[in-house]
Every structure is written in structure tokens, then in C-alpha cells.
Design a protein around this motif. Structure first.
Motif, mmCIF file in Angstrom:
data_model
loop_
_atom_site.group_PDB
_atom_site.id
_atom_site.type_symbol
_atom_site.label_atom_id
_atom_site.label_comp_id
_atom_site.label_asym_id
_atom_site.label_seq_id
_atom_site.Cartn_x
_atom_site.Cartn_y
_atom_site.Cartn_z
ATOM 1 N N SER A 140 33.097 85.099 38.323
ATOM 2 C CA SER A 140 34.365 85.110 37.577
ATOM 3 C C SER A 140 35.361 85.959 38.349
ATOM 4 C CB SER A 140 34.164 85.691 36.169
ATOM 5 O OG SER A 140 35.426 85.886 35.547
ATOM 6 N N ARG A 141 36.531 85.394 38.598
ATOM 7 C CA ARG A 141 37.563 86.137 39.334
ATOM 8 C C ARG A 141 38.103 87.306 38.523
ATOM 9 N NH1 ARG A 141 37.746 85.571 44.517
ATOM 10 N NH2 ARG A 141 39.958 86.180 44.477
ATOM 11 N N ALA A 142 37.918 87.286 37.207
ATOM 12 C CA ALA A 142 38.398 88.383 36.367
ATOM 13 C C ALA A 142 37.537 89.629 36.517
ATOM 14 C CB ALA A 142 38.421 87.948 34.906
ATOM 15 N N VAL A 143 36.340 89.454 37.035
ATOM 16 C CA VAL A 143 35.380 90.550 37.177
ATOM 17 C C VAL A 143 35.472 91.108 38.593
ATOM 18 C CG1 VAL A 143 32.927 91.146 37.124
ATOM 19 C CG2 VAL A 143 33.867 89.566 35.427
ATOM 20 N N SER A 144 35.456 92.412 38.734
ATOM 21 C CA SER A 144 35.506 93.062 40.049
ATOM 22 C C SER A 144 34.174 92.884 40.779
ATOM 23 C CB SER A 144 35.822 94.550 39.890
ATOM 24 O OG SER A 144 37.101 94.732 39.332
ATOM 25 N N ARG A 145 34.207 93.185 42.077
ATOM 26 C CA ARG A 145 32.990 93.008 42.873
ATOM 27 C C ARG A 145 31.843 93.842 42.305
ATOM 28 N NH1 ARG A 145 33.238 90.331 47.420
ATOM 29 N NH2 ARG A 145 31.425 91.429 48.269
ATOM 30 N N THR A 146 32.112 95.071 41.929
ATOM 31 C CA THR A 146 31.147 95.887 41.191
ATOM 32 C C THR A 146 31.888 96.404 39.965
ATOM 33 O OG1 THR A 146 30.174 96.556 43.310
ATOM 34 C CG2 THR A 146 29.475 97.758 41.358
ATOM 35 N N HIS A 147 31.600 95.853 38.817
ATOM 36 C CA HIS A 147 32.457 96.057 37.631
ATOM 37 C C HIS A 147 31.934 97.177 36.728
ATOM 38 C CE1 HIS A 147 35.795 94.229 35.278
ATOM 39 N NE2 HIS A 147 35.189 94.899 34.278
ATOM 40 N N VAL A 148 30.691 97.037 36.270
ATOM 41 C CA VAL A 148 30.127 98.084 35.399
ATOM 42 C C VAL A 148 28.762 98.510 35.926
ATOM 43 C CG1 VAL A 148 31.341 97.302 33.322
ATOM 44 C CG2 VAL A 148 29.062 96.405 33.842
ATOM 45 N N ARG A 149 28.365 99.728 35.498
ATOM 46 C CA ARG A 149 27.056 100.265 35.870
ATOM 47 C C ARG A 149 26.317 100.665 34.597
ATOM 48 N NH1 ARG A 149 27.806 104.695 39.913
ATOM 49 N NH2 ARG A 149 28.832 105.749 38.150
ATOM 50 N N ILE A 150 25.016 100.317 34.553
ATOM 51 C CA ILE A 150 24.153 100.693 33.437
ATOM 52 C C ILE A 150 23.065 101.609 33.998
ATOM 53 C CG2 ILE A 150 22.689 99.844 31.561
ATOM 54 C CD1 ILE A 150 24.001 97.065 31.997
ATOM 55 N N ARG A 151 22.872 102.758 33.362
ATOM 56 C CA ARG A 151 21.842 103.694 33.817
ATOM 57 C C ARG A 151 21.452 104.610 32.657
ATOM 58 N NH1 ARG A 151 25.287 107.625 37.888
ATOM 59 N NH2 ARG A 151 26.929 108.230 36.414
ATOM 60 N N ARG A 152 20.451 105.397 32.898
ATOM 61 C CA ARG A 152 20.040 106.367 31.896
ATOM 62 C C ARG A 152 20.922 107.612 32.007
ATOM 63 N NH1 ARG A 152 13.604 106.237 33.243
ATOM 64 N NH2 ARG A 152 13.216 104.059 32.700
ATOM 65 N N GLY A 153 21.410 108.046 30.880
ATOM 66 C CA GLY A 153 22.192 109.267 30.823
ATOM 67 C C GLY A 153 21.484 110.321 30.004
ATOM 68 N N PRO A 154 22.133 111.450 29.769
ATOM 69 C CA PRO A 154 21.502 112.531 28.993
ATOM 70 C C PRO A 154 21.113 112.111 27.585
ATOM 71 C CG PRO A 154 23.461 113.309 30.159
ATOM 72 C CD PRO A 154 23.453 111.819 30.295
ATOM 73 N N SER A 155 21.868 111.183 27.003
ATOM 74 C CA SER A 155 21.586 110.766 25.619
ATOM 75 C C SER A 155 20.947 109.388 25.533
ATOM 76 C CB SER A 155 22.890 110.774 24.802
ATOM 77 O OG SER A 155 23.842 109.899 25.397
ATOM 78 N N GLY A 156 20.455 108.861 26.669
ATOM 79 C CA GLY A 156 19.834 107.537 26.682
ATOM 80 C C GLY A 156 20.602 106.585 27.575
ATOM 81 N N VAL A 157 20.414 105.278 27.349
ATOM 82 C CA VAL A 157 21.064 104.267 28.192
ATOM 83 C C VAL A 157 22.567 104.296 27.947
ATOM 84 C CG1 VAL A 157 21.221 101.811 28.751
ATOM 85 C CG2 VAL A 157 19.003 102.818 28.150
ATOM 86 N N GLU A 158 23.343 104.271 29.041
ATOM 87 C CA GLU A 158 24.795 104.240 28.935
ATOM 88 C C GLU A 158 25.387 103.256 29.925
ATOM 89 O OE1 GLU A 158 25.648 108.377 29.670
ATOM 90 O OE2 GLU A 158 25.870 108.049 31.836
ATOM 91 N N VAL A 159 26.580 102.751 29.585
ATOM 92 C CA VAL A 159 27.279 101.798 30.428
ATOM 93 C C VAL A 159 28.628 102.397 30.798
ATOM 94 C CG1 VAL A 159 28.185 100.545 28.424
ATOM 95 C CG2 VAL A 159 28.136 99.433 30.657
ATOM 96 N N GLU A 160 29.074 102.119 32.038
ATOM 97 C CA GLU A 160 30.306 102.736 32.522
ATOM 98 C C GLU A 160 31.112 101.735 33.340
ATOM 99 O OE1 GLU A 160 31.561 106.571 35.351
ATOM 100 O OE2 GLU A 160 29.476 105.901 35.189
ATOM 101 N N ASP A 161 32.410 101.612 33.044
ATOM 102 C CA ASP A 161 33.314 100.822 33.874
ATOM 103 C C ASP A 161 33.573 101.587 35.175
ATOM 104 O OD1 ASP A 161 35.520 98.483 33.798
ATOM 105 O OD2 ASP A 161 36.356 100.289 34.761
ATOM 106 N N LEU A 162 33.595 100.889 36.303
ATOM 107 C CA LEU A 162 33.701 101.544 37.612
ATOM 108 C C LEU A 162 35.134 101.517 38.136
ATOM 109 C CD1 LEU A 162 30.378 100.217 39.171
ATOM 110 C CD2 LEU A 162 30.834 102.474 38.173
#
Length: 407
Positions: free
Chosen positions: A247-269
């Protein structure tokens, strides 16, 4: 009394002189006929050999020599004609190289041997790999230096063949025991240090064609085909990402999912088109909690839900991915994405105290590399706990699995 007898001439003499005149005048074809009429086959054969010398076509030269050998009565002349024919045929065989038939080359070798051209016969036998015949005719020729060199060469070839066979066995054994990284190392070392490693290169290509490098892994478990996104973190994007979305609307690397201090978290890059939750743009890491419904780039829906253990499940663009965010538990074992420089491997790890896995009849080491088509069992020759479908397999098993992914 005939006219020839009146002048003291015989009929054969006149034909001989006529043949000689034809030969001196350069009419070699006519000379051959007259020599035959005069009952002089050896002279006819000699002139045929002269005709062979004058021909530019190798095939015609061979034909003239063959006719001369059949025509000659003198054993020496017949042998000479046969020898010249065989030498010409050998030159033709060598010029044709790999396209020549083995039976044809062997026939030429035997003709050279019969004609006494023993060293050339040895060359012809060598051309088809008949070492025994080559050695025999070199011994008959008294070519001691060549014979010694040939024996040394034969010993070298035999040694090289033994070493090649040992390397191929080692690569095959390592592949059967799923120790593919070591198999690749053995193959690459051989290719770097040896000429003519085509068989080893073929074995190496075959392993690399099946070797799984991740980060997306298809896994058949409990009758379900799971798609797993491996790695300690998972990215979603149009290009350099774990999960790639067209999708052209999505960046080459758009979001990241990883474990954070409070559990699984998602972050826009820091993307241009952003990531939204219920219309609100993400500005920092967002805990997944019991699940979130995101919109990537204002166009692509993405659902992230907690999974069993510390991972999550990602649903996007009609696909469902199990993301363990670390090791993927499969039965008593773990699957991990291992990186080595520019290469990556999907590795199967056996924790301390866990039962060893088996691939067919082979018990596997605590860490091995998986290939497409592997079926891993908990007992020798047992039923597979999980299976990795062969590349390109059109499987009819259902896609998906339990909400939390593999147990």
C-alpha cells in the motif's frame, strides 16, 4: 603377334606408363584407375594417399585413406594408410570435444592401436576415460615417462574423487541431521579450495533453496497452517519490514511491535501518513492490552491482540500472523530467528532438560537450522509434532489456529 609385342612392349607396361603420365600430369583420379587396370594396386593406393594429402576436407582425406588401406596389398602400405586414417579421425574427434560419442572415440583408439600409433592411441583412450587401455598401450609403446606421469595422475584423480565423495557424504549427512549452517560451511570451504566443485556447488544450491531464512515462517501444527512473524520485534511496512503490505499509504517501515515495560506495545515510527486509533494519531508507544484496532496511513486496518505467553496476534490485509516477540514455543522446543552477518536462519532450539527432536531417523542436536519440508517428531520415525511445508506446496490444510498461536 600383336602390335605391342612387335615393338617389344607388354600391355601392362603401356598401362603403367599411361598411369605414370597421368600421375605426373596431376590427374590423380585417372592415375588410380590406370594403375588398377595395370594390376598395380599398391601404386593405386599410393596415389590415393597423395589425393588425401591434397584434400582440404578432413572427412574426404579420411575416405581416401580408408580406400587406400582396402586397396593396398603391401602390409606396410596398408598399415600406413590405416595409421593415417586413424590419426585424421583422432584429430576430428578431438576437435569435436564433448559432442563426440564414446563409442566413436573408442573405435578411433582401437584403429590407432592396430596401426601402431600407440601414443596417439593412449591419447584417444584418455579422451574417453579408459585408464586401463591407456596404461596398457603406453606400456606397449615403451613410453615410460608418460606411463609414470599417467599413473601419478591416476592416483591424484582417485584421491580427489575419494575426497570429493567424502565431502558430499559429509554435506548430505549434515543436511539429514538439520545442521545446515555447518553443511554450508563445509561446501563453501571445498569450493574455495578446489577446482571442478560442480557437484558440491549443486549440493550447496539444493540446501540453500530449501533453507528457511524468515522472518515469516509457515508452520503446520495440529492440522492448522500458522503464519508466524519471527523476531524479538515485528515491523509492518511497505518495504523493509517483517510483514510487508502493498500500500502506497504505508511507509517502508511504518509501525513496530515489541515488548515494553507493561507488556506488548505498538509504536508509529514517525511516518508521514501516521497511525491512528479511533481517529487519534499515535505519538508514542501504545500498550496493546486486550487488543487494539489501528489504521495505518489512513487506509490499512490492522488488529493486534494478545496471544499466549508474551507474544501477540496480528491481523492485517486479510492475513493473520502469530508474533511471539522472541522464541516461538512449539511443543517442548523453541523456534528462533538467528542472524549471522547478512544471513539469517530459522533455528530449532532444544532447551536443557527437554526431549530431543527427531528428523526422520536422526536425533537432532540442541540447535539446528530448519528447511522447507522438514517434519520434526519427538521420537525416531514417529509422527510429526510440526511440519514445515515444502516451498510452493499448494496445501489444503486450513490456515489460522488457536488465538494464542502454538502452544
Amino acid at each position: 603377334m600383336s602390335l605391342f609385342e612387335w615393338f617389344g612392349l607388354r600391355r601392362g607396361d603401356s598401362r603403367r606408363r599411361a598411369a605414370e603420365a597421368k600421375e605426373l600430369a596431376g590427374d590423380l583420379a585417372g592415375a588410380v584407375e590406370l594403375y588398377l587396370d595395370a594390376g598395380m594396386p599398391d601404386d593405386a593406393a599410393r596415389v590415393l594417399l597423395l589425393r588425401a594429402d591434397a584434400e582440404r576436407s578432413v572427412e574426404k582425406r579420411i575416405a581416401f585413406c580408408a580406400s587406400a588401406s582396402r586397396m593396398a596389398e603391401s602390409p606396410e602400405l596398408k598399415r600406413s594408410a590405416l595409421g593415417r586414417k586413424a590419426l585424421l579421425a583422432f584429430d576430428l574427434v578431438r576437435a569435436r570435444g564433448a559432442s563426440v560419442m564414446r563409442s566413436e572415440a573408442l573405435a578411433v583408439a582401437r584403429e590407432l592401436e592396430e596401426a601402431g600409433e600407440l601414443e596417439r592411441a593412449a591419447d584417444a583412450y584418455a579422451l574417453v576415460g579408459d585408464t586401463e587401455s591407456e596404461t596398457r598401450v603406453l606400456a606397449a609403446a615403451g613410453a615410460i615417462e608418460r606411463l609414470e606421469e599417467r599413473l601419478r595422475s591416476a592416483m591424484t584423480v582417485e584421491r580427489d574423487q575419494r575426497e570429493l565423495a567424502a565431502v558430499l557424504r559429509s554435506i548430505a549427512d549434515l543436511d539429514r541431521m538439520a545442521e545446515r549452517r555447518e553443511a554450508i560451511g563445509v561446501a563453501e570451504a571445498w569450493i574455495a579450495g578446489n577446482r571442478g566443485g560442480e557437484q558440491v556447488a549443486d549440493a550447496l544450491r539444493a540446501i540453500r533453496a530449501r533453507l528457511l531464512s524468515g522472518p515469516i515462517l509457515s508452520l503446520e501444527l495440529g492440522g492448522a497452517l500458522l503464519r508466524c512473524a519471527l523476531g524479538d520485534e515485528v515491523t509492518i511496512g511497505r518495504g523493509e519490514a517483517t510483514i510487508v503490505i502493498a500500500s502506497r499509504a504505508v511507509s517502508r517501515t511504518h509501525v513496530r511491535i515489541r515488548r515494553g515495560p507493561s507488556g506488548v506495545e505498538v509504536e508509529d515510527l514517525g511516518t508521514r501518513n501516521g497511525t491512528t486509533l479511533a481517529g487519534a494519531r499515535l505519538t508514542g508507544p501504545l500498550p496493546v492490552g486486550r487488543g487494539v484496532q489501528l489504521l495505518l496511513g489512513g487506509e490499512v486496518p490492522c488488529a493486534i491482540a494478545p496471544g499466549t505467553g508474551e507474544g501477540c496476534v496480528v491481523e492485517i490485509a486479510g492475513d493473520r500472523f502469530t508474533a511471539p516477540l522472541g522464541d516461538l514455543p512449539v511443543g517442548p522446543w523453541r523456534i528462533r530467528l538467528d542472524r549471522a552477518g547478512a544471513s539469517s536462519f530459522v533455528a530449532l532450539k532444544t532447551p536443557p532438560g527437554a526431549p530431543p527432536p527427531f528428523l526422520g531417523d536422526y536425533q537432532l542436536a540442541p540447535s539446528v537450522e530448519l528447511c522447507a519440508g522438514d517434519a520434526i517428531a519427538s521420537a525416531r520415525g514417529g509422527t510429526a509434532v510440526f511440519r514445515l511445508p515444502p516451498a510452493g506446496e499448494a496445501t489444503s490444510i486450513r490456515r489460522g489456529g488457536a488465538e494464542g498461536g502454538p502452544a
